[in-house]
Write an enzyme that holds these catalytic residues in place. Structure first.
Site, PDB file in Angstrom:
ATOM      1  N   LYS A 112      67.416  30.588  -2.014  1.00 31.02           N
ATOM      2  CA  LYS A 112      66.806  29.956  -3.185  1.00 31.02           C
ATOM      3  C   LYS A 112      65.456  29.317  -2.844  1.00 31.02           C
ATOM      4  O   LYS A 112      64.591  29.203  -3.710  1.00 31.02           O
ATOM      5  CB  LYS A 112      67.721  28.870  -3.758  1.00 31.02           C
ATOM      6  CG  LYS A 112      69.145  29.299  -4.088  1.00 31.02           C
ATOM      7  CD  LYS A 112      69.216  30.193  -5.292  1.00 31.02           C
ATOM      8  CE  LYS A 112      70.586  30.327  -5.924  1.00 31.02           C
ATOM      9  NZ  LYS A 112      71.681  30.791  -5.089  1.00 31.02           N
TER      10      LYS A 112
HETATM   11  C1  LIG Z   1      72.655  31.712  -5.425  1.00 28.71           C
HETATM   12  C2  LIG Z   1      73.303  32.427  -4.313  1.00 28.71           C
HETATM   13  C3  LIG Z   1      73.792  33.731  -4.474  1.00 28.71           C
HETATM   14  C4  LIG Z   1      73.765  34.443  -5.812  1.00 28.71           C
HETATM   15  O1  LIG Z   1      72.484  34.735  -6.281  1.00 28.71           O
HETATM   16  P1  LIG Z   1      72.242  35.077  -7.820  1.00 28.71           P
HETATM   17  O2  LIG Z   1      70.778  35.194  -7.973  1.00 28.71           O
HETATM   18  O3  LIG Z   1      72.806  33.927  -8.599  1.00 28.71           O
HETATM   19  O4  LIG Z   1      72.976  36.342  -8.114  1.00 28.71           O
HETATM   20  C5  LIG Z   1      74.318  34.371  -3.358  1.00 28.71           C
HETATM   21  N1  LIG Z   1      74.389  33.753  -2.154  1.00 28.71           N
HETATM   22  C6  LIG Z   1      73.935  32.506  -1.975  1.00 28.71           C
HETATM   23  C7  LIG Z   1      74.054  31.891  -0.644  1.00 28.71           C
HETATM   24  C8  LIG Z   1      73.376  31.795  -3.042  1.00 28.71           C
HETATM   25  O5  LIG Z   1      72.921  30.561  -2.847  1.00 28.71           O
END
Ligand SMILES: *Cc1c(COP(=O)(O)O)cnc(C)c1O
Length: 466
Positions: A112
């Site tokens: 993120k």
């Molecule tokens: C947010 C997240 C996901 C999922 O990503 P999306 O964009 O919501 O599909 C997968 N793995 C981790 C570690 C995350 O923080």
């Protein structure tokens, strides 16, 4: 390049307006009015760019010339200067045909950060340029919250409130959010699960008077800028793997641990822009609504299950509407009808034709708990590589969905230290990076609220008026 809503009642609007709007005012999601097409020659020229240079090239197709080049460059430099790896998103070869794209070298050790470090800079830029107050409001299954808070902590003109489901995020995720001591940060720990948090946020954003009078801004992946920032590493990873294979690899699969469908939608967008992507492999856990969609064409949230990969414990995937829009031929009226049906009946299904199209682009595998732990243990033993449980789902899905002779890049979305609960169950003891071990000594600050919208609103009133 301008922006329109998947439900057809917003558009065309500019880039900064789309960024500030987050969820489209008609309840849909904003998408670019047309998808930029990158030629084979341009792709070839991009192979030699650094991560930051590539960001600037790709963003230039989307920013509608609204940000002076020098300003954009400064924001991009600042965004990625916080990363611990000079390549930002390095690619590791695990074994024949399988590469891992490490996306966790940012400040909160999850992917993120790649979009949210930039969005923090961008919000700050808009706040200063337009003399605006910005109140970021978001729900998190764990990683978005930490990353968004890290992106804007202490920044002038910006307040951030994050809702997380009480007790349903990992300990490290909770600490990363709640140990930040800044007046512009509020953590609400909500009785309920992530879908409850997300639903309440969506209600507040859908109330346009409330949204504008409270200066609300979104960091969830409903915000198109987040998707745009995430397309970059698909290109970057492809180029690294192409170079490692003598310059030309043809099509490459990407396996993506998926929750809200934001990250994999970025992969889909990269493919539509012209990147030679083979299969997009959607990896989920027991919350496998999206796997069922890809296999059966029926989208129907089931019962929420808590798993070892909590950032994917999501039933209602907010970005899914963006993909539906494209797979159903950019028919905004059709999307509006389908989403109304979804709201009324709790399920939607697509035609046989549309399902065939979905299956020509995506494969999917819902990874069960034991399979996830076995994959972690297996890769630690065989390759000396410690996967976090989300990244392990990605790898397990490659094993299930990729064919002999194909090359796959699996996305490592988090560092294992964030999810020590699962790692311990594999009988593995890991040492934490300093940035994480030091969190355990810091005081936490969060307010526990029950899952009622009125209580959230009361907390926000107090926070915004402080
Ligand atoms: C947010 C997240 C996901 C999922 O990503 P999306 O964009 O919501 O599909 C997968 N793995 C981790 C570690 C995350 O923080």
């Amino acid at each position: 390049m301008e922006y329109i809503s998947t439900r057809g009642k917003v558009g065309k609007i500019g880039f900064i307006d789309a960024f500030m709007m987050g969820l489209a005012d008609d309840g849909g999601l904003l998408v670019p009015s047309e998808i930029p097409q990158i030629s084979a020659e341009t792709l070839k020229a991009w192979q030699e760019l650094s991560y930051q240079e590539l960001v600037l090239e790709i963003f230039s197709y989307y920013t509608n010339n609204e940000i002076p080049e020098a300003d954009l460059k400064a924001m991009v430099e600042a965004s990625y200067s916080t990363f611990r790896d000079p390549e930002v998103t390095p690619v590791r070869r695990l074994h024949d045909g399988l590469y891992l794209l490490e996306l966790f070298h940012g400040p909160t050790f999850a992917f993120k950060d790649i979009a949210l470090q930039f969005m923090g800079q961008f919000y700050s830029y808009v706040a200063a340029k337009q003399g605006k107050k910005i109140h970021i409001l978001g729900a998190t299954s764990g990683d978005t919250g930490a990353s968004a808070i890290e992106g804007v902590r202490g920044k002038d003109g910006i307040k951030i409130c994050i809702l997380h489901p009480n007790g349903k995020v990992s300990k490290v995720q909770e600490l990363q959010m709640t140990t930040v001591k800044e007046d512009n940060v509020l953590n609400l720990s909500v009785e309920g699960n992530f879908d409850d948090c997300q639903r309440m946020i969506k209600e507040l954003f859908a109330d346009l008077d409330y949204k504008s009078s409270n200066h609300l801004a979104a960091i969830n992946s409903i915000n198109f800028v987040r998707i745009m920032a995430q397309t970059v590493y698909y290109f970057y990873a492809y180029f690294q793997v192409a170079k490692a294979n003598g310059g030309d690899v043809g099509k490459v699969n990407f396996s993506v641990p998926t929750g809200n469908f934001g990250d994999i939608f970025a992969g889909y967008l990269a493919k539509r822009m012209g990147l030679p992507v083979g299969k997009l492999i959607l990896a989920t856990n027991e919350n496998n609504i999206l796997e069922r969609f890809i296999q059966e064409g029926v989208y129907m949230p089931g019962d929420f299950r808590a798993t070892y990969s909590p950032s994917m414990d999501i039933q209602v995937a907010s970005n899914f509407e963006r993909y539906l829009y494209y797979v159903l031929g950019e028919d905004a009226e059709g999307i509006e009808r389908l989403m109304a049906q979804f709201k009324a009946e709790g399920e939607i299904s697509i035609s046989e034709d549309a399902l065939r199209k979905v299956q020509s682009e995506f494969a999917a595998h819902g990874v069960l708990g034991q399979e996830c732990l076995d994959t972690i243990a297996d890769y630690q033993t065989k390759y000396g590589y410690l996967l976090d449980p989300h990244s392990a789902c990605g790898i397990a899905a490659v094993q299930q969905c990729a064919d002999e002779g194909e090359i796959s890049i699996s996305l490592a979305t988090a560092h294992p230290a964030k999810f020590d609960e699962a790692i311990r169950l594999c009988g593995i003891e890991q040492s934490f990076p300093n940035e994480i071990s030091s969190l355990f000594d810091k005081p936490q600050s969060q307010i526990l609220v029950d899952g009622k919208l009125e209580d959230i609103v009361a907390q926000l009133d107090q926070f915004y008026n402080a």
